[in-house]
Scaffold this motif. Structure first.
Motif, PDB file in Angstrom:
ATOM      1  N   UNK B 120      43.084   0.149  58.297  1.00  0.00           N
ATOM      2  CA  UNK B 120      42.772   0.054  56.676  1.00  0.00           C
ATOM      3  C   UNK B 120      41.814   1.066  56.341  1.00  0.00           C
ATOM      4  N   UNK B 121      41.020   1.616  57.009  1.00  0.00           N
ATOM      5  CA  UNK B 121      40.148   2.418  56.714  1.00  0.00           C
ATOM      6  C   UNK B 121      40.785   3.860  56.466  1.00  0.00           C
ATOM      7  N   UNK B 122      41.715   4.003  57.134  1.00  0.00           N
ATOM      8  CA  UNK B 122      42.597   5.302  57.087  1.00  0.00           C
ATOM      9  C   UNK B 122      43.279   5.287  55.750  1.00  0.00           C
ATOM     10  N   UNK B 123      43.881   4.161  55.597  1.00  0.00           N
ATOM     11  CA  UNK B 123      44.494   4.171  54.207  1.00  0.00           C
ATOM     12  C   UNK B 123      43.712   4.188  53.155  1.00  0.00           C
ATOM     13  N   UNK B 124      42.349   3.687  53.108  1.00  0.00           N
ATOM     14  CA  UNK B 124      41.343   3.805  52.131  1.00  0.00           C
ATOM     15  C   UNK B 124      41.040   5.145  51.756  1.00  0.00           C
ATOM     16  N   UNK B 125      40.726   5.861  52.893  1.00  0.00           N
ATOM     17  CA  UNK B 125      40.364   7.429  52.754  1.00  0.00           C
ATOM     18  C   UNK B 125      41.535   8.466  52.358  1.00  0.00           C
ATOM     19  N   UNK B 126      42.625   8.011  53.010  1.00  0.00           N
ATOM     20  CA  UNK B 126      43.972   8.634  52.512  1.00  0.00           C
ATOM     21  C   UNK B 126      44.061   8.601  51.011  1.00  0.00           C
ATOM     22  N   UNK B 127      43.743   7.459  50.425  1.00  0.00           N
ATOM     23  CA  UNK B 127      44.001   7.181  49.073  1.00  0.00           C
ATOM     24  C   UNK B 127      42.914   7.997  48.179  1.00  0.00           C
ATOM     25  N   UNK B 128      41.678   8.308  48.776  1.00  0.00           N
ATOM     26  CA  UNK B 128      40.952   9.029  47.872  1.00  0.00           C
ATOM     27  C   UNK B 128      41.296  10.609  48.097  1.00  0.00           C
ATOM     28  N   UNK B 129      41.960  11.177  49.078  1.00  0.00           N
ATOM     29  CA  UNK B 129      42.391  12.319  49.104  1.00  0.00           C
ATOM     30  C   UNK B 129      43.411  12.476  48.344  1.00  0.00           C
ATOM     31  N   UNK B 130      44.227  11.516  48.158  1.00  0.00           N
ATOM     32  CA  UNK B 130      45.679  11.630  47.488  1.00  0.00           C
ATOM     33  C   UNK B 130      45.326  11.512  45.610  1.00  0.00           C
ATOM     34  N   UNK B 131      44.321  10.459  45.424  1.00  0.00           N
ATOM     35  CA  UNK B 131      43.847  10.867  43.930  1.00  0.00           C
ATOM     36  C   UNK B 131      43.188  12.397  43.848  1.00  0.00           C
ATOM     37  N   UNK B 132      42.351  12.751  44.742  1.00  0.00           N
ATOM     38  CA  UNK B 132      41.909  14.202  44.679  1.00  0.00           C
ATOM     39  C   UNK B 132      43.004  15.316  44.297  1.00  0.00           C
ATOM     40  N   UNK B 133      44.016  14.969  45.075  1.00  0.00           N
ATOM     41  CA  UNK B 133      45.106  16.027  44.956  1.00  0.00           C
ATOM     42  C   UNK B 133      45.596  16.303  43.525  1.00  0.00           C
ATOM     43  N   UNK B 134      45.722  15.073  42.773  1.00  0.00           N
ATOM     44  CA  UNK B 134      46.294  14.814  41.551  1.00  0.00           C
ATOM     45  C   UNK B 134      45.407  15.494  40.199  1.00  0.00           C
ATOM     46  N   UNK B 135      44.022  15.648  40.484  1.00  0.00           N
ATOM     47  CA  UNK B 135      43.408  15.879  39.373  1.00  0.00           C
ATOM     48  C   UNK B 135      42.961  17.462  39.231  1.00  0.00           C
TER      49      UNK B 135
END
Lengths: 228, 233, 44
Positions: B120-135
């Motif tokens: 779950x931790x991996x998914x949480x932080x992967x989400x952070x980087x995914x969000x980052x890549x869209x801004x």
């Protein structure tokens, strides 16, 4: 106007919008019902299996519907750039956040009176009035827990191109505690709770909601300081 | 500039050396465990990865708070670097945990507290980087990365306790007194080895981020250059 | 010898160590590549 007054004004505005165009609520409700129906096809017509999984399906229907409702709540503001006007008003961003979160919570609570009876009928579960009251309480806690990070992320992703992918991607792993807590406690309500564990799961849901209501309220002003 | 920052290469090399030494001791010198047998040797990389993944995520959280506070690009770069290195260590952790589960319980996946939490931790932080890549806007990207990192990190203890309750069964953690001294040594050496390697990776990643940001700032006027050039002409 | 002892299992150990080494190397390599790509962009 103080903070609470401002927040309540935002809630009133959202509810008014919702009332005038009932489309969003009705389509999200329909979506929830369709999901419940699909889950029963995934398991098959075995009523004992369905009854055991009823709580999980109900909460999953809430979770899946919530992303639709949440992303719509800020898409409305993006249309005709209403959000820019909203941010220009002398409204405290914190009041804006809590108003939006509260109206999203209310929106998700409105799903309960429809989705619960549908689930009870489809999965042939018996529930007395006391159980129903507890279920609604748990549903409220889950809705509050989902709305707090959901509103923050919906605001952040509302102008990004891939909002429909990003919002669930960010939100679903985050709200796993809500999902687990709600599934466990609602399943206990539906199938009997010999060890009286519902209380501790409710406490978990409540603490998630409290933590994220405070944290996201602190972070929201930063998130929108350059506009959204 | 490269000469000025030689210290991180030194740390990286030290980490690599320690990893060789620690793994050598863990694989060939340390005794095999009484019940687990040779499989227990996985622990000498598994546990250091787990410790350091948590440590690096915690660094990401701290950097994110500072980044939100100061709005300085270097802290944004540090947050991103820590989140990404955390994801690398976390992925390794999951693979090792899966191999461990297969060797001891006969299945590739087990809903064990730590294994589930780390997924779950991996998914949480992967989400952070995914969000980052869209801004695209740099300063908004920094703010949103920081916010998402804080929100994700706060969730980790909640997820841990939740999974623990969710699984009423959980296995006993190994207590230090049952561990032979020759088992502690490679564990400690490898913990520092992975730490040093993680520091090296974070510095490299942070520098890359700063370079990129600098280039974005430089290329902005360059794109406008023809207008300025025509004015001069 | 006590019951429930796992005998052998070296292949699991080897797999775990080599995947760890490969993962660390791959990430280090990707960092180096990304930085190099960036440098050539900057010069070009």
């Amino acid at each position: 106007m103080n903070l609470i007054g401002q927040a309540l004004t935002v809630v009133r505005k959202d509810l008014l919008l919702e009332w005038r165009g009932k489309g969003r609520l009705i389509s999200v409700l329909m979506f929830g019902v369709v999901t419940l129906l699909l889950f029963s096809f995934a398991v098959g017509p075995d009523s004992t299996l369905l009854r055991a999984a009823a709580g999980g399906f109900l909460v999953l229907a809430l979770l899946l519907s919530s992303t639709l409702g949440l992303s719509e709540s800020f898409r409305v503001e993006q249309e005709q750039r209403a959000i820019e006007g909203l941010l220009l008003l002398p409204v405290d961003p914190i009041a804006l956040y809590y108003g939006k979160t509260l109206s999203n919570t209310l929106f998700l609570m409105l799903l309960a009176p429809v989705l619960t009876p549908v689930a009870l009928i489809l999965y042939s579960v018996q529930l007395d009035l006391k159980g129903l009251a507890v279920l609604l309480g748990l549903w409220t806690l889950a809705a509050a827990g989902l709305s707090a990070p959901g509103t923050l992320y919906a605001a952040m992703t509302s102008r990004l191109q891939s909002q429909d992918v990003l919002l669930p991607l960010l939100l679903f792993p985050l709200v796993i505690p809500v999902l687990m807590g709600a599934v466990k406690s609602i399943t206990l309500i539906l199938t009997g709770d010999p060890m009286s564990q519902v209380g501790s799961w409710a406490a978990l849901l409540a603490s998630f909601a409290i933590i994220y209501w405070s944290l996201c309220g602190l972070l929201f002003p930063h998130a929108i300081e350059e506009g959204i | 500039m490269t000469r000025q920052f030689k210290w991180d290469s030194g740390i990286g090399l030290l980490g690599l050396l320690l990893l060789f030494v620690g793994s050598y001791i863990g694989l060939f010198v340390a005794p095999s465990e009484r019940y687990m047998g040779e499989v227990q040797r996985i622990m000498y990389v598994h546990v250091p990865c787990a410790w350091n993944a948590m440590l690096v995520y915690m660094l990401a959280f701290i950097f994110a708070i500072i980044s939100l506070w100061t709005h300085r690009p270097k802290w944004d770069a540090a947050t991103t670097a820590a989140a990404e290195v955390g994801i690398v260590l976390n992925s390794l952790l999951l693979v090792q945990g899966s191999i461990w589960a297969r060797a001891t319980w006969g299945v590739w996946w087990d809903w064990d507290v730590r294994l589930t939490t780390s997924l779950i931790m991996l998914l949480l932080f992967a989400g952070v980087l995914a969000l980052r890549s869209f801004v695209h806007d740099a300063s908004r990207r920094a703010t949103w990365t920081a916010i998402a990192t804080i929100v994700a990190f706060v969730d980790v203890p909640l997820v841990y306790f939740c999974v623990r309750w969710w699984r009423s069964l959980h296995q006993v953690q190994s207590t230090p007194d049952t561990v032979a001294p020759m088992m502690v040594v490679p564990l400690r050496i490898n913990a520092f080895a992975i730490l040093f390697i993680a520091i090296w990776m974070m510095t490299q990643r942070a520098r890359l981020e700063l370079d990129r940001r600098r280039q974005d700032q430089v290329s902005e006027p360059e794109r406008l250059a023809p207008i300025g050039g025509s004015n001069n002409a | 010898m006590p019951d429930g002892v796992i005998i052998g299992g070296w292949n699991y150990v080897i797999a775990a160590y080599s995947i760890t080494a490969a993962g660390l190397l791959a990430y280090a390599w990707s960092l180096a590549l990304r930085r190099r790509k960036f440098r050539t962009q900057e010069e070009g």
